[in-house]
Motif scaffolding. Structure first.
Motif, PDB file in Angstrom:
ATOM      1  N   GLU A  92       0.810  -1.216   0.000  1.00  0.00           N
ATOM      2  CA  GLU A  92       0.000   0.000   0.000  1.00  0.00           C
ATOM      3  C   GLU A  92       0.849   1.273   0.000  1.00  0.00           C
ATOM      4  O   GLU A  92       1.682   1.482   0.885  1.00  0.00           O
ATOM      5  CB  GLU A  92      -0.915   0.007   1.239  1.00  0.00           C
ATOM      6  N   SER A  93       0.619   2.131  -0.969  1.00  0.00           N
ATOM      7  CA  SER A  93       1.183   3.479  -0.951  1.00  0.00           C
ATOM      8  C   SER A  93       0.282   4.375  -0.095  1.00  0.00           C
ATOM      9  O   SER A  93      -0.941   4.344  -0.225  1.00  0.00           O
ATOM     10  CB  SER A  93       1.274   4.063  -2.360  1.00  0.00           C
ATOM     11  N   LEU A  94       0.919   5.180   0.764  1.00  0.00           N
ATOM     12  CA  LEU A  94       0.155   6.044   1.669  1.00  0.00           C
ATOM     13  C   LEU A  94       0.280   7.529   1.298  1.00  0.00           C
ATOM     14  O   LEU A  94      -0.105   8.382   2.085  1.00  0.00           O
ATOM     15  CB  LEU A  94       0.632   5.836   3.111  1.00  0.00           C
ATOM     16  N   LEU A  95       0.778   7.821   0.104  1.00  0.00           N
ATOM     17  CA  LEU A  95       1.007   9.220  -0.275  1.00  0.00           C
ATOM     18  C   LEU A  95      -0.273  10.046  -0.243  1.00  0.00           C
ATOM     19  O   LEU A  95      -0.242  11.233   0.107  1.00  0.00           O
ATOM     20  CB  LEU A  95       1.638   9.312  -1.674  1.00  0.00           C
ATOM     21  N   GLU A  96      -1.408   9.463  -0.583  1.00  0.00           N
ATOM     22  CA  GLU A  96      -2.669  10.213  -0.625  1.00  0.00           C
ATOM     23  C   GLU A  96      -3.426  10.171   0.688  1.00  0.00           C
ATOM     24  O   GLU A  96      -4.457  10.831   0.843  1.00  0.00           O
ATOM     25  CB  GLU A  96      -3.552   9.660  -1.752  1.00  0.00           C
ATOM     26  N   VAL A  97      -2.917   9.420   1.655  1.00  0.00           N
ATOM     27  CA  VAL A  97      -3.575   9.322   2.961  1.00  0.00           C
ATOM     28  C   VAL A  97      -3.261  10.574   3.780  1.00  0.00           C
ATOM     29  O   VAL A  97      -2.117  11.033   3.793  1.00  0.00           O
ATOM     30  CB  VAL A  97      -3.096   8.057   3.697  1.00  0.00           C
ATOM     31  N   PRO A  98      -4.240  11.180   4.463  1.00  0.00           N
ATOM     32  CA  PRO A  98      -3.964  12.379   5.278  1.00  0.00           C
ATOM     33  C   PRO A  98      -2.891  12.102   6.331  1.00  0.00           C
ATOM     34  O   PRO A  98      -2.778  10.985   6.848  1.00  0.00           O
ATOM     35  CB  PRO A  98      -5.312  12.679   5.933  1.00  0.00           C
ATOM     36  N   PHE A  99      -2.114  13.147   6.661  1.00  0.00           N
ATOM     37  CA  PHE A  99      -0.993  12.961   7.567  1.00  0.00           C
ATOM     38  C   PHE A  99      -1.407  12.412   8.922  1.00  0.00           C
ATOM     39  O   PHE A  99      -0.704  11.578   9.504  1.00  0.00           O
ATOM     40  CB  PHE A  99      -0.229  14.280   7.772  1.00  0.00           C
ATOM     41  N   SER A 100      -2.544  12.846   9.468  1.00  0.00           N
ATOM     42  CA  SER A 100      -2.957  12.364  10.784  1.00  0.00           C
ATOM     43  C   SER A 100      -3.116  10.845  10.777  1.00  0.00           C
ATOM     44  O   SER A 100      -2.759  10.161  11.748  1.00  0.00           O
ATOM     45  CB  SER A 100      -4.256  13.030  11.225  1.00  0.00           C
ATOM     46  N   ARG A 101      -3.617  10.296   9.687  1.00  0.00           N
ATOM     47  CA  ARG A 101      -3.771   8.842   9.580  1.00  0.00           C
ATOM     48  C   ARG A 101      -2.428   8.168   9.312  1.00  0.00           C
ATOM     49  O   ARG A 101      -2.169   7.061   9.809  1.00  0.00           O
ATOM     50  CB  ARG A 101      -4.784   8.496   8.499  1.00  0.00           C
ATOM     51  N   ARG A 102      -1.566   8.827   8.535  1.00  0.00           N
ATOM     52  CA  ARG A 102      -0.227   8.265   8.315  1.00  0.00           C
ATOM     53  C   ARG A 102       0.531   8.188   9.640  1.00  0.00           C
ATOM     54  O   ARG A 102       1.256   7.229   9.897  1.00  0.00           O
ATOM     55  CB  ARG A 102       0.574   9.105   7.302  1.00  0.00           C
ATOM     56  N   ARG A 103       0.365   9.227  10.472  1.00  0.00           N
ATOM     57  CA  ARG A 103       1.042   9.235  11.764  1.00  0.00           C
ATOM     58  C   ARG A 103       0.553   8.076  12.643  1.00  0.00           C
ATOM     59  O   ARG A 103       1.357   7.396  13.297  1.00  0.00           O
ATOM     60  CB  ARG A 103       0.808  10.572  12.473  1.00  0.00           C
ATOM     61  N   ALA A 104      -0.747   7.845  12.654  1.00  0.00           N
ATOM     62  CA  ALA A 104      -1.283   6.729  13.440  1.00  0.00           C
ATOM     63  C   ALA A 104      -0.738   5.395  12.944  1.00  0.00           C
ATOM     64  O   ALA A 104      -0.380   4.515  13.746  1.00  0.00           O
ATOM     65  CB  ALA A 104      -2.807   6.744  13.381  1.00  0.00           C
ATOM     66  N   ARG A 105      -0.641   5.246  11.627  1.00  0.00           N
ATOM     67  CA  ARG A 105      -0.079   4.019  11.057  1.00  0.00           C
ATOM     68  C   ARG A 105       1.401   3.899  11.417  1.00  0.00           C
ATOM     69  O   ARG A 105       1.899   2.800  11.690  1.00  0.00           O
ATOM     70  CB  ARG A 105      -0.259   4.013   9.536  1.00  0.00           C
ATOM     71  N   LEU A 106       2.106   5.027  11.387  1.00  0.00           N
ATOM     72  CA  LEU A 106       3.521   5.026  11.747  1.00  0.00           C
ATOM     73  C   LEU A 106       3.717   4.532  13.176  1.00  0.00           C
ATOM     74  O   LEU A 106       4.584   3.701  13.453  1.00  0.00           O
ATOM     75  CB  LEU A 106       4.098   6.440  11.597  1.00  0.00           C
ATOM     76  N   GLU A 107       2.908   5.028  14.105  1.00  0.00           N
ATOM     77  CA  GLU A 107       3.018   4.603  15.500  1.00  0.00           C
ATOM     78  C   GLU A 107       2.752   3.102  15.645  1.00  0.00           C
ATOM     79  O   GLU A 107       3.358   2.432  16.480  1.00  0.00           O
ATOM     80  CB  GLU A 107       2.046   5.406  16.359  1.00  0.00           C
ATOM     81  N   SER A 108       1.862   2.579  14.797  1.00  0.00           N
ATOM     82  CA  SER A 108       1.478   1.166  14.929  1.00  0.00           C
ATOM     83  C   SER A 108       2.592   0.209  14.528  1.00  0.00           C
ATOM     84  O   SER A 108       2.562  -0.964  14.922  1.00  0.00           O
ATOM     85  CB  SER A 108       0.235   0.884  14.079  1.00  0.00           C
TER      86      SER A 108
END
Length: 345
Positions: A128-144
């Motif tokens: 999955e590419s996350l480039l189009e995902v909003p940053f707040s959701r990317r941050r949550a995924r990053l923490e996970s």
């Protein structure tokens, strides 16, 4: 590499603002790390460390390659910063020394001054590419994905509180960080676009002008060489001031001409701290020496050892100042802060 994003990939950038952006209901704030920007690509055992100019860092940081394999998911693309610690602060000079052409030296420095990767964005995970995902959701995924992360790969703290960010801006400088970055929570990842906001420290100092280098375009002033006196009275090179218009560069040649002197100058082209390095080996570092009698006020963000970390900005001439009074004592020193306290947040 069989990833949804492949190197090279230019990182998303920030534009400078004068003050901390006010919270608009969407902003997330992070400390601004002072290191080498890096996009990490991992596909199984294959790891690529991409720099801001899209050239690989991979061979210079073998310990990070191993840390990525040990601490990050099997298939991932992550944005962050390579840093080197000196005790409980960042050491940018030691980080610069890590870019060395000799493999034996690279191996030695990896053991003596090991680097860490501080992550602040997740760009792809698995298929999955996350480039189009909003940053707040990317941050949550990053923490996970940070359950297995350890010493080599760390996660930067984040806050939605403007008050907390203001405290970070003041306190974290003592650990070698150089400001705060603000990111809209709904922001997609936009490579090579200045869509984030950054606020950095700025201070002023009165410094001695002891020479100038000519501009690459011709015999006009390119940058002023700046100095401060140490506790023994020796004039030390602390950096340069630049960013003049071409008209002003030409005017400065005439204004500085009465001060040109090659007799008894305290510096030579090969004795300036930081004058010759792997970064500047191909550059002409000769300069026109000036009698150290002129004083100028400059703005700077922070010091790296005994020098300005970045190019200083000219503010005004100070004919009222005695050059001998321009010493290191005038410089503001931030209160020290512990890097481990930052990374534990």
């Amino acid at each position: 590499m069989n990833l949804p994003l492949r190197p090279p990939l230019a990182p998303m950038l920030a534009r400078a603002v004068k003050s901390l952006p006010p919270q608009d209901g969407t902003l997330l704030y992070e400390p601004k790390w002072d290191g080498f920007r890096c996009v990490v690509f991992r596909d199984g055992d294959e790891v690529y460390l991409g720099s801001r100019n899209e050239r690989p860092f991979t061979r210079y940081f073998p310990e990070l390659v191993e840390a990525v394999r040990a601490e990050l998911p099997e298939r991932v693309v992550m944005d962050g910063e390579i840093v080197v610690r000196g005790g409980q602060t960042l050491d940018f000079e030691a980080l610069q020394q890590r870019i060395h052409p000799a493999a034996s030296r690279v191996k030695l420095l990896a053991e003596r001054t090991p680097a860490s990767f501080v992550a602040f964005d997740l760009l792809a995970l698995g298929e999955e590419s996350l480039l189009e995902v909003p940053f707040s959701r990317r941050r949550a995924r990053l923490e996970s994905v940070f359950g297995a992360a350890g010493h080599g790969v760390r996660l930067t703290p984040v806050t939605s509180s403007q008050e907390q960010a203001a405290e970070w801006f003041e306190a974290f400088e003592g650990a070698g960080l150089d400001g705060v970055v603000a990111k809209p929570g709904g922001l997609p990842y936009q490579p090579d676009k200045r869509v984030m906001l950054k606020v950095k420290h700025e201070r002023t100092a009165d410094v001695v002008v002891a020479g100038y280098r000519e501009h690459k375009s011709g015999p006009v002033v390119g940058s002023l060489l700046l100095g401060l006196h140490d506790s023994t009275g020796t004039l030390r090179h602390v950096g340069v001031a630049a960013s003049f218009t071409m008209k002003r560069r030409a005017e400065l040649v005439g204004e500085l001409a009465p001060y040109v002197s090659r007799d008894g100058h305290p510096w030579s082209a090969d004795s300036l701290p930081g004058a010759v390095s792997k970064w500047s080996a191909a550059k002409d570092l000769s300069f026109v020496p000036l009698r150290p009698e002129l004083v100028v006020e400059v703005a700077y963000d922070h010091m790296e050892g005994s020098r300005f970390r970045h190019t200083a900005q000219f503010r005004r001439w100070r004919p009222d100042r005695d050059p001998g009074s321009c010493t290191y004592e005038q410089l503001e020193r931030p209160v020290s802060y512990d890097l481990d306290d930052i990374l534990a947040r």
